[in-house]
Scaffold this active site. Structure first.
Site, PDB file in Angstrom:
ATOM      1  N   HIS A  46       0.823  -1.210   0.000  1.00  0.00           N
ATOM      2  CA  HIS A  46       0.000   0.000   0.000  1.00  0.00           C
ATOM      3  C   HIS A  46       0.860   1.264   0.000  1.00  0.00           C
ATOM      4  CE1 HIS A  46      -3.518  -2.450   1.936  1.00  0.00           C
ATOM      5  NE2 HIS A  46      -3.170  -2.870   0.749  1.00  0.00           N
TER       6      HIS A  46
HETATM    7  C1  FAD Z   1       1.013  -7.684  -3.505  1.00  0.00           C
HETATM    8  C2  FAD Z   1       0.019  -6.561  -3.392  1.00  0.00           C
HETATM    9  C3  FAD Z   1      -1.244  -6.824  -2.887  1.00  0.00           C
HETATM   10  C4  FAD Z   1      -2.176  -5.795  -2.783  1.00  0.00           C
HETATM   11  N1  FAD Z   1      -3.419  -6.094  -2.341  1.00  0.00           N
HETATM   12  C5  FAD Z   1      -4.368  -5.130  -2.322  1.00  0.00           C
HETATM   13  C6  FAD Z   1      -5.704  -5.442  -1.955  1.00  0.00           C
HETATM   14  O1  FAD Z   1      -6.041  -6.604  -1.691  1.00  0.00           O
HETATM   15  N2  FAD Z   1      -6.619  -4.438  -1.934  1.00  0.00           N
HETATM   16  C7  FAD Z   1      -6.277  -3.160  -2.242  1.00  0.00           C
HETATM   17  O2  FAD Z   1      -7.152  -2.286  -2.186  1.00  0.00           O
HETATM   18  N3  FAD Z   1      -5.014  -2.835  -2.585  1.00  0.00           N
HETATM   19  C8  FAD Z   1      -4.075  -3.798  -2.663  1.00  0.00           C
HETATM   20  N4  FAD Z   1      -2.808  -3.479  -3.070  1.00  0.00           N
HETATM   21  C9  FAD Z   1      -2.506  -2.077  -3.408  1.00  0.00           C
HETATM   22  C10 FAD Z   1      -3.190  -1.540  -4.673  1.00  0.00           C
HETATM   23  O3  FAD Z   1      -3.331  -2.530  -5.652  1.00  0.00           O
HETATM   24  C11 FAD Z   1      -2.394  -0.341  -5.193  1.00  0.00           C
HETATM   25  O4  FAD Z   1      -2.347   0.647  -4.176  1.00  0.00           O
HETATM   26  C12 FAD Z   1      -2.986   0.312  -6.441  1.00  0.00           C
HETATM   27  O5  FAD Z   1      -3.273  -0.629  -7.448  1.00  0.00           O
HETATM   28  C13 FAD Z   1      -2.007   1.368  -6.957  1.00  0.00           C
HETATM   29  O6  FAD Z   1      -2.609   2.147  -7.972  1.00  0.00           O
HETATM   30  P1  FAD Z   1      -1.789   3.315  -8.678  1.00  0.00           P
HETATM   31  O7  FAD Z   1      -2.661   3.835  -9.764  1.00  0.00           O
HETATM   32  O8  FAD Z   1      -1.295   4.252  -7.666  1.00  0.00           O
HETATM   33  O9  FAD Z   1      -0.498   2.617  -9.278  1.00  0.00           O
HETATM   34  P2  FAD Z   1      -0.341   1.282 -10.260  1.00  0.00           P
HETATM   35  O10 FAD Z   1      -1.644   0.554 -10.240  1.00  0.00           O
HETATM   36  O11 FAD Z   1       0.859   0.648  -9.776  1.00  0.00           O
HETATM   37  O12 FAD Z   1      -0.191   1.926 -11.671  1.00  0.00           O
HETATM   38  C14 FAD Z   1       0.983   2.471 -12.170  1.00  0.00           C
HETATM   39  C15 FAD Z   1       1.181   1.999 -13.597  1.00  0.00           C
HETATM   40  O13 FAD Z   1       2.147   2.816 -14.234  1.00  0.00           O
HETATM   41  C16 FAD Z   1       3.003   2.012 -14.990  1.00  0.00           C
HETATM   42  N5  FAD Z   1       4.266   2.722 -15.132  1.00  0.00           N
HETATM   43  C17 FAD Z   1       5.181   2.970 -14.177  1.00  0.00           C
HETATM   44  N6  FAD Z   1       6.216   3.646 -14.689  1.00  0.00           N
HETATM   45  C18 FAD Z   1       5.941   3.837 -15.990  1.00  0.00           C
HETATM   46  C19 FAD Z   1       6.640   4.482 -17.052  1.00  0.00           C
HETATM   47  N7  FAD Z   1       7.827   5.051 -16.844  1.00  0.00           N
HETATM   48  N8  FAD Z   1       6.076   4.484 -18.288  1.00  0.00           N
HETATM   49  C20 FAD Z   1       4.873   3.893 -18.500  1.00  0.00           C
HETATM   50  N9  FAD Z   1       4.172   3.284 -17.528  1.00  0.00           N
HETATM   51  C21 FAD Z   1       4.709   3.260 -16.282  1.00  0.00           C
HETATM   52  C22 FAD Z   1       3.114   0.752 -14.172  1.00  0.00           C
HETATM   53  O14 FAD Z   1       3.583  -0.334 -14.947  1.00  0.00           O
HETATM   54  C23 FAD Z   1       1.687   0.581 -13.684  1.00  0.00           C
HETATM   55  O15 FAD Z   1       0.910  -0.149 -14.606  1.00  0.00           O
HETATM   56  C24 FAD Z   1      -1.842  -4.478  -3.179  1.00  0.00           C
HETATM   57  C25 FAD Z   1      -0.576  -4.224  -3.667  1.00  0.00           C
HETATM   58  C26 FAD Z   1       0.361  -5.243  -3.787  1.00  0.00           C
HETATM   59  C27 FAD Z   1       1.725  -4.930  -4.337  1.00  0.00           C
END
Ligand code: FAD
Ligand code: NAG
Ligand code: NAG
Ligand code: NAG
Length: 615
Positions: free
Chosen positions: A548
């Protein structure tokens, strides 16, 4: 029988990393006929010179924004994602942890800490981040919780207008389709959003015992996303007919046909282009299939690369702490505290409870044709348990109980199996448990039924930092999470562990003669098993992150020296650049973060639409 062998074989092959690429392609074709997920992404290498909006990262935040902005047919939207499309394997809820050993995880590791992860492989913490269409929602554990009312009211009281609970609730509801949920507080849920929520199609007997024990303790059996902040409940999951509902499945695939939306996987952004004179973001540079591209953004660049990569990309583009960037020989466009304020949830997933009947779930128990048939044909059975988690509780330890509110400081997650059942090793790999550790604590108990209750520290005081190693955009950033650098975090976690044990050892669980795994953790054997000192040692050695990670591009009012973006998520000192992902959270919420980031995406989309109304 064929299926069973096939399935077992798959898991083993993947585990040992044998011919992953070929195997995944094969599985993808095979699985699609079951999951019905069609390849709707038109992945061409042709780009326009200019789009109205360029979204970086197709994770939880970015997917929502790309969907909502392309609702306006007059706006063109390009979304760039470093990773690939999902496959059938990523759809199976139970095996979520296995995905961490695939290319769907960026695979980051933290710097060595003195305060945590001491007993893990190489003494470093695994920092799992999803890479692919759907981002971290492809590898996460699917648990759907929204955080506590007080979290958002606190954000607002820090000066972030518009972010109180009352104001964000409509966006949670907007994103959600909870059409087949039971036992929920209806007025808190949506039925017409893109994100499908349901209960897992399986329940072990421990769910009932867990919830009843909660009631014995005075906690209600509640809807965790309803009115009460404290209580015990079955999990709600981001799932559709027993399969994972990722950000991409929910928000991108259903609208991939829009002619004004271009979705480009395997496109790694290396820089946000910002005019040094006007301080205006005007495009991005990225690499696809070894080729370098530049596209322009007519209106805005939306940065949704997640807590680690958004911070990294901002700094690579000249937005960050002046001394840090200048020290690396980089130019500074806006001097901001990017990368600080890193927060996360740590959990003790390593405590197993042994029982005397085979009513638990493990790698071995699910290798049977009935469970596999049930999953593939009906979307039911143990394969639908999200990452193995069946129920959860939001509770208060003695450190929080002084105040009279319903703001939890501890979550307890009931797992359908213990680590001794992790024979294939997916969960161990995610956590970073060394083989020697497994051999001494769990191996003697392989085949013995067990379950787990993992305490999660919900409101940590410790703060970490993400910084650049150098100016190369393809290098890993430096991650210093500083878990448990504040003593109070450690003391609270020890209380959580004691609560978990007292639940498992309570009357109701004695029906199965429940006993804690008696094998002590290496590194803590010199302390009396079960003492506070012993558990504190265990926390420092083998507590692990729930993934998280948030906070590195903190939202705060003008004049807040710790803020990177304003309440409209615009980067201070740069025009036409917003951050929309978990990194903007001023404080981590007291719950899992995925749903909150969908909400942030929905709310940001309305703000962006508002500021370009009529253009
Ligand atoms: C093992 C694990 C279990 C989890 N379990 C849960 C759960 O059960 N319930 C829950 O609510 N949350 C859970 N989480 C947390 C939750 O999934 C994340 O907080 C959330 O998905 C993050 O969203 P985001 O949009 O911030 O980032 P992300 O979803 O990480 O999106 C970022 C995206 O940007 C892309 N990216 C990065 N750099 C670049 C670049 N330079 N160029 C192009 N693309 C790029 C990445 O590849 C990724 O696809 C879990 C996390 C993990 C790691
Ligand atoms: C895919 O995209 C390319 C370029 O954007 C376009 O020329 C082609 O017609 C598209 N194909 C389909 C099937 O939409
Ligand atoms: C919500 O889910 C139900 C059941 O899966 C489905 O019938 C309905 O079409 C969905 N609604 C939307 C808006 O997607
Ligand atoms: C498990 O232990 C309980 C409590 O000691 C006992 O009542 C029960 O019969 C045992 N079950 C089995 C299958 O041995």
């Amino acid at each position: 029988m064929i299926l069973r062998t096939f399935f077992g074989f798959c898991l083993i092959l993947v585990t040992f990393g044998v011919c992953q690429a070929q195997f995944f392609n094969f599985l993808n074709g095979f699985g699609r006929s079951f999951s019905g997920s069609e390849n709707v992404i038109n992945d061409s290498d042709e780009f326009l010179d200019e789009y109205d909006f360029v979204v970086i990262g197709a994770g939880s935040g970015g997917s929502v924004v790309a969907n909502r902005l392309s609702e306006n047919p007059d706006w063109s939207v390009l979304i760039l994602e470093a990773g690939k499309d999902e496959i059938f394997l990523t759809d199976i809820p139970l095996i979520a942890s296995l995905l961490s050993i695939t290319g769907y995880n960026w695979g980051y590791k933290s710097k060595k800490l003195k305060t945590a992860c001491l007993g893990l492989i190489d003494g470093r913490c695994n920092i799992a981040r999803g890479k692919g269409l759907g981002g971290t929602s492809i590898i996460n554990f699917l648990l759907y919780t929204r955080g506590n009312k007080k979290d958002f009211d606190d954000w607002e009281s820090m000066g972030n207008k518009g972010w109180s609970y009352e104001e964000v609730l409509p966006y949670f509801i907007k994103s959600e389709n909870c059409s087949s949920c039971e036992d929920i507080a209806g007025e808190f849920h949506g039925k017409s959003g893109y994100l499908n929520i349901e209960h897992p199609g399986y329940q072990s007997p421990f769910v009932k015992l867990f919830i009843e024990t909660g009631m014995d303790m005075g906690y209600p059996n509640n809807d965790p996303n309803g009115r009460n902040g404290l209580g015990f409940s079955r999990v709600q999951a981001t799932m559709k007919k027993g399969l994972r509902c990722s950000a991409s499945k929910a928000f991108l695939k259903p609208v991939a046909h829009r002619s004004n939306l271009k979705i480009s996987p395997q496109s790694r952004v290396t820089k946000i282009l910002i005019d040094h004179q006007t301080k205006q973001a005007y495009g991005v540079e990225f690499i696809k299939n070894k080729q370098k591209y530049t596209v322009r953004a007519r209106k805005e660049v939306i940065l949704s690369a997640g807590t680690i990569n958004s911070a990294q990309l901002l700094m690579l583009s000249g937005v960050g702490p002046r001394s840090h960037l200048e020290g690396l020989g980089m130019e500074v466009i806006s001097d901001l505290p990017v990368g600080y304020n890193y927060q996360d949830h740590m959990a003790m997933s390593t405590i197993a409870f042994l029982v005397n009947e085979s009513v638990t779930v493990s790698d071995l128990t699910v290798q049977n044709p009935i469970d596999i048939y049930n999953f593939i044909a009906r979307g039911k059975g143990p394969y639908t348990i999200p990452g193995g988690a069946e129920a959860l509780a939001f509770v208060k330890t003695k450190y929080a109980s002084k105040s009279n509110d319903d703001y939890p400081d501890m979550e307890l997650v009931l797992g359908a199996g213990g680590l001794n059942g992790d024979v294939i090793g997916g969960f161990r790999a995610l956590l970073g448990i060394p083989q020697k550790f497994f051999d001494s604590v769990y191996a003697p108990l392989i085949g013995r039924p067990s379950f787990s209750i993992a305490p999660v520290l919900l409101r940590p005081k410790s703060r970490g930092r993400v910084s650049l190693k150098d100016s190369n955009p393809l290098h890993w950033p430096v991650i210093e999470p500083n878990y448990f650098s504040e003593e109070e975090d450690l003391a609270t976690m020890v209380e959580g562990i004691k609560m978990a044990i007292s639940i498992a050892h309570s009357n109701r669980f004695q029906r199965y003669n429940t006993r804690i795994n008696p094998f002590p953790f290496p590194g803590c054997k010199h302390l009396r098993f079960g003492s506070d000192e012993y558990w504190a040692c265990a926390v420092r050695h083998v507590s692990t992150t729930l993934g998280h990670h948030v906070g590195t591009c903190k939202m705060g009012p003008m004049g807040d020296p710790t803020a990177v973006v304003d309440e409209q998520l615009r980067v201070y000192g740069v025009k036409n650049l917003r951050v929309v992902d978990g990194s903007i959270m001023p404080n981590v919420v007291a719950g899992h973060t995925n749903a909150v980031i969908f909400m942030i995406g929905e709310k940001a989309s309305d703000m962006i639409k508002d500021s370009w109304k009529g253009f």
